[in-house]
Motif scaffolding. Structure first.
Motif, PDB file in Angstrom:
ATOM      1  N   THR A 185      75.495  48.392  57.560  1.00 57.47           N
ATOM      2  CA  THR A 185      74.313  49.153  57.499  1.00 57.47           C
ATOM      3  C   THR A 185      73.156  48.166  57.063  1.00 57.47           C
ATOM      4  OG1 THR A 185      75.424  51.145  56.600  1.00 57.47           O
ATOM      5  CG2 THR A 185      73.238  51.049  56.143  1.00 57.47           C
ATOM      6  N   GLY A 186      72.041  48.154  57.669  1.00 58.64           N
ATOM      7  CA  GLY A 186      70.821  47.273  57.544  1.00 58.64           C
ATOM      8  C   GLY A 186      70.747  45.955  58.183  1.00 58.64           C
ATOM      9  N   ARG A 187      71.934  45.956  58.984  1.00 62.33           N
ATOM     10  CA  ARG A 187      71.831  44.556  59.795  1.00 62.33           C
ATOM     11  C   ARG A 187      71.761  44.863  61.286  1.00 62.33           C
ATOM     12  NH1 ARG A 187      71.359  40.360  56.433  1.00 62.33           N
ATOM     13  NH2 ARG A 187      72.628  38.939  57.988  1.00 62.33           N
TER      14      ARG A 187
ATOM     15  N   THR B  33      80.189  63.270  60.133  1.00 63.59           N
ATOM     16  CA  THR B  33      79.641  62.085  59.644  1.00 63.59           C
ATOM     17  C   THR B  33      80.593  61.280  59.095  1.00 63.59           C
ATOM     18  OG1 THR B  33      79.549  62.950  57.774  1.00 63.59           O
ATOM     19  CG2 THR B  33      77.448  63.349  58.581  1.00 63.59           C
TER      20      THR B  33
ATOM     21  N   THR C 223      75.139  62.492  64.461  1.00 65.50           N
ATOM     22  CA  THR C 223      75.818  61.770  63.491  1.00 65.50           C
ATOM     23  C   THR C 223      77.296  61.355  64.250  1.00 65.50           C
ATOM     24  OG1 THR C 223      76.433  63.870  62.216  1.00 65.50           O
ATOM     25  CG2 THR C 223      74.778  62.327  61.374  1.00 65.50           C
TER      26      THR C 223
ATOM     27  N   HIS D 277      81.598  49.562  58.300  1.00 62.83           N
ATOM     28  CA  HIS D 277      80.601  50.398  58.889  1.00 62.83           C
ATOM     29  C   HIS D 277      79.417  50.112  57.433  1.00 62.83           C
ATOM     30  CE1 HIS D 277      77.805  53.467  60.007  1.00 62.83           C
ATOM     31  NE2 HIS D 277      77.794  54.174  58.823  1.00 62.83           N
ATOM     32  N   LYS D 278      79.875  50.316  56.362  1.00 62.49           N
ATOM     33  CA  LYS D 278      79.028  50.322  55.258  1.00 62.49           C
ATOM     34  C   LYS D 278      78.521  49.058  55.039  1.00 62.49           C
ATOM     35  CE  LYS D 278      81.298  53.716  52.167  1.00 62.49           C
ATOM     36  NZ  LYS D 278      82.018  53.876  51.224  1.00 62.49           N
TER      37      LYS D 278
ATOM     38  N   GLU E  53      77.563  57.784  65.302  1.00 63.27           N
ATOM     39  CA  GLU E  53      77.953  56.807  64.257  1.00 63.27           C
ATOM     40  C   GLU E  53      79.468  56.895  63.922  1.00 63.27           C
ATOM     41  OE1 GLU E  53      75.918  56.948  60.603  1.00 63.27           O
ATOM     42  OE2 GLU E  53      74.007  56.553  61.289  1.00 63.27           O
TER      43      GLU E  53
END
Length: 593
Positions: free
Chosen positions: A145-147, A107, A81, A141-142, A84
């Protein structure tokens, strides 16, 4: 390879060691040929620049097992982690290592909690400002996410299309839709439309095709299967939606699934106002339900009395009104580009020689390039001091005597220092044919100070092009905080061009700012920022971004032949009378210096 470089930095490795892994990652990431195919012949693998026997062994191990010993060893020492965490702006490898050893912060959530609790501000090397910047980076970062970046989604789409094309019967054609077709800078999911061949539209045949789709080897999880849709996630986390469409509905479906949602809502509203209804199957009359269009996008737009709207423009930003009034821009195209104005060679942090870069650019059809190796302040990139700069400029000019079939301009990417001064004195700037200026440090200045910094650089009479102007890194770092309107007004006043950087993790300026450039008459250059000859084809991403910004050929000065391009650049002192700085700012800038 990239993760190994990051873990080595956290582990405190010397720069030469981790940079070799970074450069290998950059090399492989920019390749057109499959590394799997090249690696079938070990001799060809070591012929790649920078790939020695040891690195070749690592690559072979990854291809065989999906991992390799060095990375595995590092991940026993550090939690995965942290990979990230190190992506957060304001947190370099030393700070990440410190937070791990001091707080066991492994994290992004751990780091966010420490910052919110005020536990970082009193630590050596941090401070309250750093703490606030970390919280901003967490928010970036949030949102990410998912892009997925376009250059990551595009190969995945090509791979899926190649797999689907193996189905010899039942499918007439396959088309990408969604945000990938609109050339968005990030992609949430992939959308595909499969046109069913005549005689294969029964549900039984659709089920056979769906079963074939679901045998795609990189599927991680099946999300939906039924009717005319198959949906799944890939092992990368990317979601894929495939729809099977009859030929007569293809145009309507392509508009609907290309989007944007806002464009489609506006389009459907216009259809209703004109007595029609428009959905993903067809356009029909409101009263009788009679079908009037649907087979192609063109016939639907024509029925709505609109010019055809390019997918890149479909964002409900005035394109429908412009199409109705026949004033859509004639968008710049890849074939219009005649040169690339930012690239790096082995003189600084590039992987290839001047000649190799020139040859690769010539292969793309370019008529000229500007080689712009880094200036002295960027020591991490082996930036050139004044002595090396003069020697390098002579080498660049001598290259043109070799008759390579492409013109090479002697350029430089000159750092904009914290106070807005340029990294070289005027006597050296005067020797550079194409002066490209950019920011690589002090990203977190307050808005007013950053604005002053940019304005001072723009007012410098040697500044010709501002490179990657907002400094953003897509999905990793937000743009610099400055007053864009003031900056673009200054560019218009002094004749400074703004760059549309084609590198996939930059695409900077973004579309919104490019449109602001167009409105103010600020000229644009589209460049790749290549550090490798294999990066030069990235120019297509810059062109796509420029199209999203409504730019036409006339707005982009590297669509001009070489001499006309040079004439379009801001003239240097001595070549023509330089612009006079605004009253009051000259003293302020001088005081800073």
């Amino acid at each position: 390879m990239r993760e190994t470089a990051e873990l080595l930095q956290i582990d405190g490795a010397i720069i030469g060691r981790y940079r070799s892994y970074e450069k290998t990652a950059e090399l492989i990431g920019g390749m057109h040929d499959s590394i799997e195919q090249i690696a079938q012949d070990p001799a060809k693998l070591t012929e790649l620049p920078g790939i020695g026997d040891r690195m070749a062994e690592h690559i072979q191990e990854i291809l065989k097992t999906g991992d390799y010993s060095l990375r595995a060893k590092l991940l026993k020492k550090f939690p995965p982690t942290l990979l990230e965490v190190i992506q957060l702006q304001s947190l370099g490898p030393k700070k990440v290592a410190f937070l791990w050893s001091t707080f066991q912060a492994a994290t992004v959530a751990d780091v966010e909690r420490l910052a919110k609790e005020g536990k970082l501000r009193d630590l050596p090397g941090f401070g309250e400002k750093t703490e606030q910047n970390i919280l901003k980076a967490v928010e970036v970062h949030k949102r990410a996410t998912g892009r997925f970046r376009t250059d990551k989604a595009e190969p995945a789409a090509a791979e899926i299309i190649a797999y689907l094309q193996k189905l010899s019967t039942g499918i007439e054609s396959i088309t990408s839709a969604g945000s990938l077709r609109r050339c968005k800078e990030t992609i949430g999911d992939l959308d595909f439309l499969l046109i069913l061949a005549d005689g294969h539209t029964s549900q039984e045949n659709i089920d056979v095709i769906a079963e074939h789709i679901l045998k795609y080897p990189r599927i991680d999880q099946v999300l939906a299967k039924g009717g005319n849709k198959v949906s799944f996630t890939m092992d990368s986390g990317l979601q894929v939606d495939v729809r099977l469409i009859e030929k007569d509905s293809f145009g309507a479906a392509l508009i609907y699934f290309t989007g944007s949602k806002e464009h489609n809502v506006k389009l459907r509203g216009r259809a209703i106002d004109m007595g029609y209804t428009l959905n993903e199957y067809a356009m029909t009359t409101l009263k009788s339900g009679r079908r009037v269009a649907g087979r192609t996008e063109e016939e639907i737009y024509a029925k709505l009395k609109l010019e055809f709207i390019a997918p890149e423009l479909r964002e409900n930003c005035g394109e429908i009104e412009a199409a109705a009034e026949h004033r859509l821009p004639k968008l710049v195209g890849l074939k219009d580009i005649k040169g690339d104005l930012q690239m790096h060679t082995t003189a600084s942090d590039g992987r290839h020689t001047i000649e190799a870069m020139a040859e690769a650019a010539k292969g793309l059809g370019h008529e000229y390039i500007a080689v712009t190796d880094h200036s002295k302040s960027l020591t991490i990139t082996n930036g050139l001091d004044e002595k090396r700069l003069v020697e390098h400029l002579k080498t660049l000019r001598d290259v043109n005597k070799k008759k390579l079939g492409i013109r090479v301009f002697a350029g430089s990417e000159v750092d904009i220092l914290k106070d807005g001064r340029l990294d070289y004195a005027d006597e050296f700037l005067a020797q550079i044919e194409v002066v490209v200026c950019s920011i690589h440090s002090f990203f977190n200045l307050e808005r007013a100070e950053m604005t002053e910094r940019m304005l001072a650089a723009i007012e410098n009479p040697y500044t010709q092009i501002i490179a990657h102007p907002t400094g953003r890194m897509i999905l990793r770092r937000d743009e610099l905080d400055y007053d864009m309107e003031k900056i673009l007004d200054a560019c218009a006043k002094y004749g400074v061009a703004m760059e549309c950087n084609s590198y996939p993790d930059r695409l900077d300026l973004k579309d919104v700012y490019l449109r602001m450039c167009k409105q103010r008459g600020v000229r644009v250059v589209i460049s790749t920022d290549s550090h490798n000859a294999l990066h030069l084809p990235f120019i297509r991403y810059g062109v796509a971004t420029a199209r999203r910004g409504w730019l036409e050929k006339a707005d982009v000065i590297n669509t001009l032949p070489a001499e006309q391009f040079l004439a379009a650049l801001r003239p240097k002192p001595g070549a023509a009378k330089p612009a006079t700085p605004a009253a009051g700012r000259e003293k302020k800038t001088a005081a800073k210096m």
